[in-house]
Design a protein around this motif. Structure first.
Motif, PDB file in Angstrom:
ATOM      1  N   PRO A 151      -9.997   9.728  31.637  1.00 21.38           N
ATOM      2  CA  PRO A 151      -9.579   9.588  33.033  1.00 21.38           C
ATOM      3  C   PRO A 151     -10.733   9.641  34.025  1.00 21.38           C
ATOM      4  N   SER A 152     -11.737  10.444  33.734  1.00 17.95           N
ATOM      5  CA  SER A 152     -12.810  10.648  34.703  1.00 17.95           C
ATOM      6  C   SER A 152     -13.773   9.470  34.782  1.00 17.95           C
ATOM      7  N   LEU A 153     -13.784   8.628  33.760  1.00 19.66           N
ATOM      8  CA  LEU A 153     -14.705   7.486  33.767  1.00 19.66           C
ATOM      9  C   LEU A 153     -13.996   6.288  33.143  1.00 19.66           C
ATOM     10  N   ASN A 154     -13.662   5.333  33.998  1.00 23.61           N
ATOM     11  CA  ASN A 154     -12.878   4.180  33.566  1.00 23.61           C
ATOM     12  C   ASN A 154     -13.788   2.981  33.325  1.00 23.61           C
ATOM     13  N   ALA A 155     -13.811   2.547  32.073  1.00 24.10           N
ATOM     14  CA  ALA A 155     -14.652   1.412  31.694  1.00 24.10           C
ATOM     15  C   ALA A 155     -13.815   0.140  31.841  1.00 24.10           C
ATOM     16  N   VAL A 156     -13.940  -0.503  33.001  1.00 19.24           N
ATOM     17  CA  VAL A 156     -13.132  -1.680  33.327  1.00 19.24           C
ATOM     18  C   VAL A 156     -13.875  -2.926  32.855  1.00 19.24           C
ATOM     19  N   LEU A 157     -13.188  -3.748  32.076  1.00 22.13           N
ATOM     20  CA  LEU A 157     -13.841  -4.953  31.538  1.00 22.13           C
ATOM     21  C   LEU A 157     -14.123  -5.954  32.663  1.00 22.13           C
ATOM     22  N   VAL A 158     -15.299  -6.491  32.646  1.00 26.09           N
ATOM     23  CA  VAL A 158     -15.689  -7.508  33.626  1.00 26.09           C
ATOM     24  C   VAL A 158     -15.036  -8.836  33.223  1.00 26.09           C
ATOM     25  N   PRO A 159     -14.281  -9.473  34.131  1.00 27.40           N
ATOM     26  CA  PRO A 159     -13.620 -10.742  33.769  1.00 27.40           C
ATOM     27  C   PRO A 159     -14.646 -11.825  33.427  1.00 27.40           C
ATOM     28  N   ASP A 160     -14.239 -12.757  32.611  1.00 31.38           N
ATOM     29  CA  ASP A 160     -15.107 -13.879  32.266  1.00 31.38           C
ATOM     30  C   ASP A 160     -15.605 -14.571  33.535  1.00 31.38           C
ATOM     31  N   GLY A 161     -16.838 -14.911  33.510  1.00 31.37           N
ATOM     32  CA  GLY A 161     -17.407 -15.677  34.623  1.00 31.37           C
ATOM     33  C   GLY A 161     -17.852 -14.836  35.801  1.00 31.37           C
ATOM     34  N   VAL A 162     -17.591 -13.555  35.744  1.00 30.43           N
ATOM     35  CA  VAL A 162     -17.987 -12.684  36.853  1.00 30.43           C
ATOM     36  C   VAL A 162     -19.342 -12.040  36.559  1.00 30.43           C
ATOM     37  N   ASP A 163     -20.193 -12.048  37.556  1.00 28.72           N
ATOM     38  CA  ASP A 163     -21.481 -11.361  37.463  1.00 28.72           C
ATOM     39  C   ASP A 163     -21.269  -9.908  37.915  1.00 28.72           C
ATOM     40  N   ALA A 164     -21.327  -8.993  36.960  1.00 22.90           N
ATOM     41  CA  ALA A 164     -21.003  -7.596  37.260  1.00 22.90           C
ATOM     42  C   ALA A 164     -21.912  -7.029  38.350  1.00 22.90           C
ATOM     43  N   GLY A 165     -23.192  -7.317  38.250  1.00 23.87           N
ATOM     44  CA  GLY A 165     -24.144  -6.785  39.229  1.00 23.87           C
ATOM     45  C   GLY A 165     -23.831  -7.247  40.638  1.00 23.87           C
ATOM     46  N   ALA A 166     -23.442  -8.515  40.754  1.00 27.03           N
ATOM     47  CA  ALA A 166     -23.127  -9.044  42.077  1.00 27.03           C
ATOM     48  C   ALA A 166     -21.886  -8.362  42.652  1.00 27.03           C
ATOM     49  N   ALA A 167     -20.908  -8.090  41.800  1.00 24.76           N
ATOM     50  CA  ALA A 167     -19.692  -7.418  42.275  1.00 24.76           C
ATOM     51  C   ALA A 167     -19.995  -5.979  42.699  1.00 24.76           C
ATOM     52  N   ILE A 168     -20.855  -5.321  41.951  1.00 31.17           N
ATOM     53  CA  ILE A 168     -21.250  -3.950  42.286  1.00 31.17           C
ATOM     54  C   ILE A 168     -21.985  -3.932  43.625  1.00 31.17           C
ATOM     55  N   ASP A 169     -22.875  -4.904  43.798  1.00 32.91           N
ATOM     56  CA  ASP A 169     -23.593  -4.998  45.078  1.00 32.91           C
ATOM     57  C   ASP A 169     -22.621  -5.283  46.223  1.00 32.91           C
ATOM     58  N   TYR A 170     -21.608  -6.110  45.944  1.00 34.01           N
ATOM     59  CA  TYR A 170     -20.643  -6.491  46.977  1.00 34.01           C
ATOM     60  C   TYR A 170     -19.889  -5.262  47.512  1.00 34.01           C
ATOM     61  N   VAL A 171     -19.380  -4.450  46.602  1.00 37.86           N
ATOM     62  CA  VAL A 171     -18.601  -3.296  47.077  1.00 37.86           C
ATOM     63  C   VAL A 171     -19.488  -2.270  47.781  1.00 37.86           C
ATOM     64  N   GLY A 190     -23.390  -5.326  31.432  1.00 42.58           N
ATOM     65  CA  GLY A 190     -22.817  -6.608  31.861  1.00 42.58           C
ATOM     66  C   GLY A 190     -21.366  -6.796  31.483  1.00 42.58           C
ATOM     67  N   ASP A 191     -20.871  -5.966  30.565  1.00 44.23           N
ATOM     68  CA  ASP A 191     -19.502  -6.144  30.058  1.00 44.23           C
ATOM     69  C   ASP A 191     -18.477  -5.263  30.754  1.00 44.23           C
ATOM     70  N   ILE A 192     -18.914  -4.152  31.316  1.00 42.10           N
ATOM     71  CA  ILE A 192     -17.957  -3.246  31.958  1.00 42.10           C
ATOM     72  C   ILE A 192     -18.450  -2.823  33.341  1.00 42.10           C
ATOM     73  N   PHE A 193     -17.457  -2.487  34.183  1.00 37.27           N
ATOM     74  CA  PHE A 193     -17.718  -1.688  35.372  1.00 37.27           C
ATOM     75  C   PHE A 193     -17.416  -0.245  34.983  1.00 37.27           C
ATOM     76  N   ARG A 194     -18.237   0.667  35.442  1.00 35.87           N
ATOM     77  CA  ARG A 194     -17.913   2.074  35.216  1.00 35.87           C
ATOM     78  C   ARG A 194     -17.435   2.666  36.538  1.00 35.87           C
ATOM     79  N   VAL A 195     -16.162   3.038  36.531  1.00 36.13           N
ATOM     80  CA  VAL A 195     -15.513   3.516  37.746  1.00 36.13           C
ATOM     81  C   VAL A 195     -15.124   4.982  37.533  1.00 36.13           C
ATOM     82  N   GLY A 196     -15.802   5.844  38.257  1.00 34.41           N
ATOM     83  CA  GLY A 196     -15.522   7.266  38.119  1.00 34.41           C
ATOM     84  C   GLY A 196     -14.298   7.670  38.914  1.00 34.41           C
ATOM     85  N   CYS A 197     -13.601   8.670  38.409  1.00 34.54           N
ATOM     86  CA  CYS A 197     -12.467   9.257  39.127  1.00 34.54           C
ATOM     87  C   CYS A 197     -12.565  10.756  38.850  1.00 34.54           C
TER      88      CYS A 197
END
Lengths: 395, 395
Positions: free
Chosen positions: A308-328, A345-352
């Motif tokens: 629960p404390s660390l959610n490994a969210v899969l990065v959708p195909d075609g998405v640049d994870a770094g760019a999305a992280i920079d965006y938010v 490059g495969d997951i976002f790590r989202v803490g809770c």
């Protein structure tokens, strides 16, 4: 020699922290840090030390006398555990299923130990049968495992089974509880964990700088009967025993303000109740998980191992994870992180974690992440995400 | 498992800190510590790191690129220096004239080094002729000395002479500047010091937790060309190079709040001006020294070696030092300390550091200490002390 630098007032951006740590610090903890100092040998500081130890035992679910904050960030409590427990010639069994098993290996080798492995892919927990095999083959003296892998978002299930295997082989068990302490069910004594270390900046929502460590008597007996001293003076638990034990004699200057901070953070745990706190993390992170899944994203680990404390969210195909992280970060002042090592490059790590584990943060995350993914043309449905989140939260 | 501990709000006593450290923290530094956190890899934190490094170089009087806060208290920066510089098989020359030479020895041995000594009694500085002899006899690879001995109140004079001897023998010089940085003249580059470490809680008046360290290129070349890694992962400067150097890659979570704090403390140094700050310490501690001497007390070191930041005041005959220390704590909330090791019971250690180096603190100290000594029947003259203090301060 250069002139005095002209450096302006401290005005960092106002982030919301939902990466792998630090998490948002509770305002009461921030306020505690502006308390004027007493000396590290002041009689009143000894009372504070006792209170911190008592609160930390409660949070670890242990009666271990040897429960202290180490004067450094989480990696310092990790090295205090491994560097004191592993003697030259000892063998330590470490896992290969994430980033922090590798760090254990490096620390054990520097302590003079031999390292052997129990294998599992990144993103999966250890299989007790593999642990059993590794014990039978290598007869290690120390077994390290990661209860909550910050690099993969995997919770290791069945800890008592692992510790039983180790104890049947007369080994000591070291648990990395950096991303579980104070947020995810953890029973140091009941589960037979001999040594556990953690960090304050995850589920305790305390700034890094003084890091929880607990050892039972069996582990401390090994530490105190070493043939040669540990290789770090700063982290030598036999010397720290003089300061945190009955003598209260000088070893090094404790990070007084960080001790104030962790005291307040642990007080918040005690006020909420440790089991209620675990339940809150499950509930709020459950809403986060339901939300991102309904939005159209997957989580990397199987549900059974979800952390629960660390959610490994899969990065959708075609998405640049770094760019999305920079965006938010740029548009929402929101910190999330990418994968490490095999999952880069495969997951976002989202803490809770801790004070960040609040419904409003989940809503904020879904908004920001949804927009960042849509900006890259990903096929996601934030509205469905919000609905699922609200349903989970009973709103 | 026990119930949640019922621990009350944090209400430490309101001390005035004039012991060997920590010193009174400047209110601006305390306030900086209640600033909400950004992540340790946040782009904005990189700017903060750069500012801290720039301010720290100014304070050390160095252009060393390798100037960083180590993630721990002063003993961590000390072990980072020694543990990285000393390789197994190296010989380190350490002094015997105070407590911290002994700590250097312990750290060098744990790093795998051989230790040889240059002797001087506690309370006296090193004699360059003895250093020369020790070099000729032992040809050490690393030479450690203590610029400002917190245990004895002695300032080592003639540092350039010592570093010349070392460099003539192709050795590297490590200076303990824990109680001098930011309060007592220190010229890292001009004096030929290769490595200097310090603590933030002395003349910088910053809570302990992130500790200054600087290495020149020659020292860093040795660190980066080691045959085997240092024995601490946490303090491995070749790994920290990735975080504090050009890469800014993750090593361990930095103690963010402590970095905020030291940034503010170093900003105060830059605002005051480093030379003006040294002058203030000389002036205010000079008034303290004149005051205690006029009161009828002596200082342990000869005037030539007097360390303004730490005044070793001789305990008068018949006085129980511990009882006097307890008296001023109990009646005045004032912290001073006793002697260590060879000087235990013989001296009071009275700090005059950073934000504590103010005329009102000196006056307070003379009042409290005078009363404590009179309470034990000592023949002291506080009025004469005040007069001498005022004269020194031009009041």
């Amino acid at each position: 020699m250069s002139d005095a630098p002209d450096v302006g007032e401290l005005t960092p951006p106002n982030r919301t922290l939902m990466g792998p740590g630090p998490s948002d610090v509770h305002p009461r903890v921030l306020r505690a840090m502006s308390t004027p100092l007493v000396g590290h040998l002041d009689p009143s500081f000894i009372d504070i030390m006792n209170e911190v130890q008592e609160l930390m035992r409660y949070t670890f679910r242990t009666d271990n006398k040897w429960t202290i904050p180490v004067s450094g960030t989480g990696s310092a409590s990790m090295e205090a555990a491994i560097g004191n427990l592993v003697e030259p010639g000892d063998t330590m069994l470490v896992p290969t299923n994430g980033y922090f098993g590798g760090r254990m290996e490096s620390m054990a080798e520097r302590a003079g130990g031999e390292v052997v492995h129990v294998d599992a892919p990144w993103g999966e927990p250890l299989d007790p049968a593999d642990v059993q095999d590794a014990f039978d083959e290598h007869q290690p003296d120390v077994f390290g495992f990661v209860h909550a892998e910050t690099s993969t978002g995997v919770k290791q299930p069945g800890v008592p089974e692992l510790t039983s295997i180790a104890h049947d082989h007369d080994a000591l068990v070291v648990a990395d509880t950096v991303t579980s302490l104070g947020g995810v069910e953890l029973e140091v004594d009941d589960w037979g964990i001999d040594v556990a270390y953690s960090g304050p900046q995850k589920c305790l929502s305390c700034p890094p700088g003084a890091s929880p460590l607990t050892l039972n008597d069996r582990a401390m007996d090994k530490v105190l009967s070493r043939e040669e001293p540990p290789r770090s003076w700063y982290l030598d638990l036999s010397l720290l025993e003089g300061y945190w034990g009955d003598d209260r004699s000088y070893h090094h200057t404790a990070p007084i303000t960080n001790v104030y901070a962790i005291r307040e953070a642990l007080r918040l745990v005690a006020e909420e109740g440790i089991e209620e706190r675990w339940a809150r993390h499950r509930r709020v992170a459950g809403a986060l998980k339901a939300g991102v899944e309904a939005m159209g994203l997957g989580l990397n680990p199987e549900d059974e191992y979800w952390l629960p404390s660390l959610n490994a969210v899969l990065v959708p195909d075609g998405v640049d994870a770094g760019a999305a992280i920079d965006y938010v970060l740029e548009h929402y002042d929101l910190e999330i992180a990418g994968g490490l090592g095999a999952l880069a490059g495969d997951i976002f790590r989202v803490g809770c974690m801790g004070h960040s584990a609040r419904p409003e943060n989940v809503s904020f995350l879904l908004t920001a992440l949804g927009e960042a993914l849509e900006a890259q043309g990903a096929d996601v449905d934030p509205e469905a995400g919000f609905a699922a989140m609200r349903e989970q939260l009973g709103q």
